[in-house]
Every structure is written in structure tokens, then in C-alpha cells.
Design a protein around this motif. Structure first.
Motif, PDB file in Angstrom:
ATOM      1  N   LYS A   1      12.878 -27.521   9.137  1.00 42.76           N
ATOM      2  CA  LYS A   1      14.126 -27.951   9.778  1.00 42.76           C
ATOM      3  C   LYS A   1      14.069 -27.704  11.288  1.00 42.76           C
ATOM      4  O   LYS A   1      14.476 -28.556  12.087  1.00 42.76           O
TER       5      LYS A   1
ATOM      6  N   PHE B   1      18.040 -32.096   3.488  1.00 45.77           N
ATOM      7  CA  PHE B   1      19.425 -32.203   3.047  1.00 45.77           C
ATOM      8  C   PHE B   1      19.563 -31.438   1.732  1.00 45.77           C
ATOM      9  O   PHE B   1      18.569 -30.966   1.165  1.00 45.77           O
ATOM     10  N   ASP B   2      20.769 -31.279   1.259  1.00 42.22           N
ATOM     11  CA  ASP B   2      21.018 -30.519   0.039  1.00 42.22           C
ATOM     12  C   ASP B   2      20.678 -31.389  -1.164  1.00 42.22           C
ATOM     13  O   ASP B   2      21.543 -32.016  -1.767  1.00 42.22           O
ATOM     14  N   ASN B   3      19.402 -31.406  -1.519  1.00 44.47           N
ATOM     15  CA  ASN B   3      18.925 -32.247  -2.615  1.00 44.47           C
ATOM     16  C   ASN B   3      19.185 -31.534  -3.943  1.00 44.47           C
ATOM     17  O   ASN B   3      18.694 -30.426  -4.155  1.00 44.47           O
TER      18      ASN B   3
ATOM     19  N   PRO C   1      14.538 -28.725  -2.632  1.00 46.84           N
ATOM     20  CA  PRO C   1      13.955 -29.163  -1.365  1.00 46.84           C
ATOM     21  C   PRO C   1      12.513 -29.638  -1.482  1.00 46.84           C
ATOM     22  O   PRO C   1      11.990 -30.256  -0.558  1.00 46.84           O
TER      23      PRO C   1
ATOM     24  N   ALA D   1      22.867 -37.953  -2.845  1.00 54.78           N
ATOM     25  CA  ALA D   1      23.066 -36.829  -1.923  1.00 54.78           C
ATOM     26  C   ALA D   1      22.585 -37.183  -0.521  1.00 54.78           C
ATOM     27  O   ALA D   1      23.215 -36.813   0.475  1.00 54.78           O
TER      28      ALA D   1
ATOM     29  N   TYR E   1      24.748 -37.231   2.896  1.00 56.12           N
ATOM     30  CA  TYR E   1      24.283 -36.468   4.066  1.00 56.12           C
ATOM     31  C   TYR E   1      24.217 -37.367   5.293  1.00 56.12           C
ATOM     32  O   TYR E   1      24.686 -37.002   6.371  1.00 56.12           O
TER      33      TYR E   1
END
Length: 203
Positions: free
Chosen positions: A48, A177-179, A183, A195, A199
Motif C-alpha cells: 500500500k 481494498f477490503d477483499n 488480500p 467489493a 471501493y
């Protein structure tokens, strides 16, 4: 198209495409140690931070990333952008110079960064998180002279102008992203696409 309609379209199309993608994702990972879990979590945070400069797709393009897969749903959806130079350098798990970036193209034409893909010769991909950071390969992978990915029409039979790679190359995605699939999910399932759409809509 409204946001709810976009998610519904993603559900139908992603379900169809996932079914056509052998080797796309695996079952849940084997048990891991606390050290492996910590290493896997650290890699996500490092990615990130390392790719923050690519939030603007023009920065990625200026640094040598080129689109290698079409947007999944025609004019929108996820697509991979590969950097051939970074791939040749064989920094297999460099969070600042990943082999590929994954962008979600939205219905209004924006490109939102949602993840990366690391590439390595089969068997050489580092696994700092043990089975959590598991690499995968596709048995139907072809590549063109420009570096674009393609799919074999039959075992070893690539479309004209492309070369069969098969499982010679392995890959690992890291999603930022909040998978719901995690991740390190090997591909974007229906829930993952939904999702990612949500996002992208917030960016």
C-alpha cells in the motif's frame, strides 16, 4: 449506470468469467504461524505504501506500465498493467516496483488502483507469509510480442502472434481494498468484484 446496477452487472459477468478461468483461485490456505501471519500483514501494508504514487494512472504509465489485459467487462472493470522492465529485474517481491498493477476502470471513466501482481519463474516466488502468500499459475497462459496476455485456445495452442507460457510463470496478487476473499486471493470472485466496485466508488 447507477452504483447498484453496476454491482449487479459485475455479479452476473464475474460469475460467468470466473467459471471460465481454470486455476484462477485456490481453496483456503493451510494453517500458518503467528510469524507468517505477521509477515503477510506487513507485506500488504508495504505494498500500500510502495504503490501510493500510482494512485494516478498517468504516473504508472510514465513509469513504464502498459495495459496487458482488457478491462474485464468491456469498457469497465479490472485490468492489469505490466512493467516489463521491473519484471526483467527479477525483484520478485518489491512492494515499490511490482511487475503489474491492477486498476478498476469505473463506469464514469476513472481508473482506481486496487492491487498489484508479482511475477516469478515457477517455484521461485518468495513466500514470507507461508501458505497465506501462496503463488499460483495458469495452464492456459499465452503472451504476445508486446507483452499482452492471451488465453490458449487448446493446450499449447495460442492465438496467432502469441507464445505459450503455460505454467512456466507463477504470480501472486496483493489487493489493497477490503477483499472479502482476502488480500492474497488469486483472482477476483463475484464478491471481490462487488467489493472493488464499492471501493472505487469511494475514491
Amino acid at each position: 449506470m447507477g452504483r447498484r446496477a453496476m454491482v449487479l452487472a459485475a455479479t452476473m459477468l464475474a460469475g460467468f468469467l470466473v467459471a471460465l478461468s481454470p486455476g484462477g483461485y485456490a481453496a483456503g490456505p493451510a494453517p500458518t504461524t503467528p510469524e507468517q501471519q505477521a509477515a503477510a500483514a506487513k507485506l500488504v501494508e508495504d505494498v500500500k505504501t510502495g504503490i501510493a504514487r500510482f494512485a494516478n494512472i498517468q504516473t504508472a504509465i510514465s513509469e513504464g506500465y502498459q495495459q496487458t489485459t482488457p478491462f474485464r467487462f468491456g469498457q469497465w472493470g479490472p485490468a492489469h498493467f505490466n512493467n516489463r522492465q521491473y519484471t526483467r529485474e527479477k525483484r520478485f517481491l518489491d512492494p515499490e516496483r511490482p511487475s503489474a498493477l491492477v486498476y478498476m476502470r469505473t463506469q464514469d471513466g476513472r481508473s482506481v488502483l486496487i492491487g498489484v501482481m508479482f511475477l516469478a519463474p515457477k517455484g521461485q516466488g518468495p513466500r514470507p507469509g507461508g501458505p497465506v502468500t501462496e503463488w499460483h499459475a495458469h495452464d492456459n497462459l499465452c503472451i504476445t510480442s508486446t507483452g499482452a496476455a492471451d488465453v490458449a485456445m487448446a493446450p499449447g495452442q495460442c492465438p496467432p502472434g502469441s507464445t505459450f507460457l503455460g505454467e512456466a510463470v507463477e504470480m501472486m496478487h496483493v489487493w489493497i481494498f477490503d477483499n472479502p476473499d482476502g488480500p492474497y486471493a488469486h483472482s477476483l470472485t463475484v464478491q471481490g468484484i462487488q467489493a472493488a466496485v464499492r471501493y472505487a466508488a469511494r475514491r
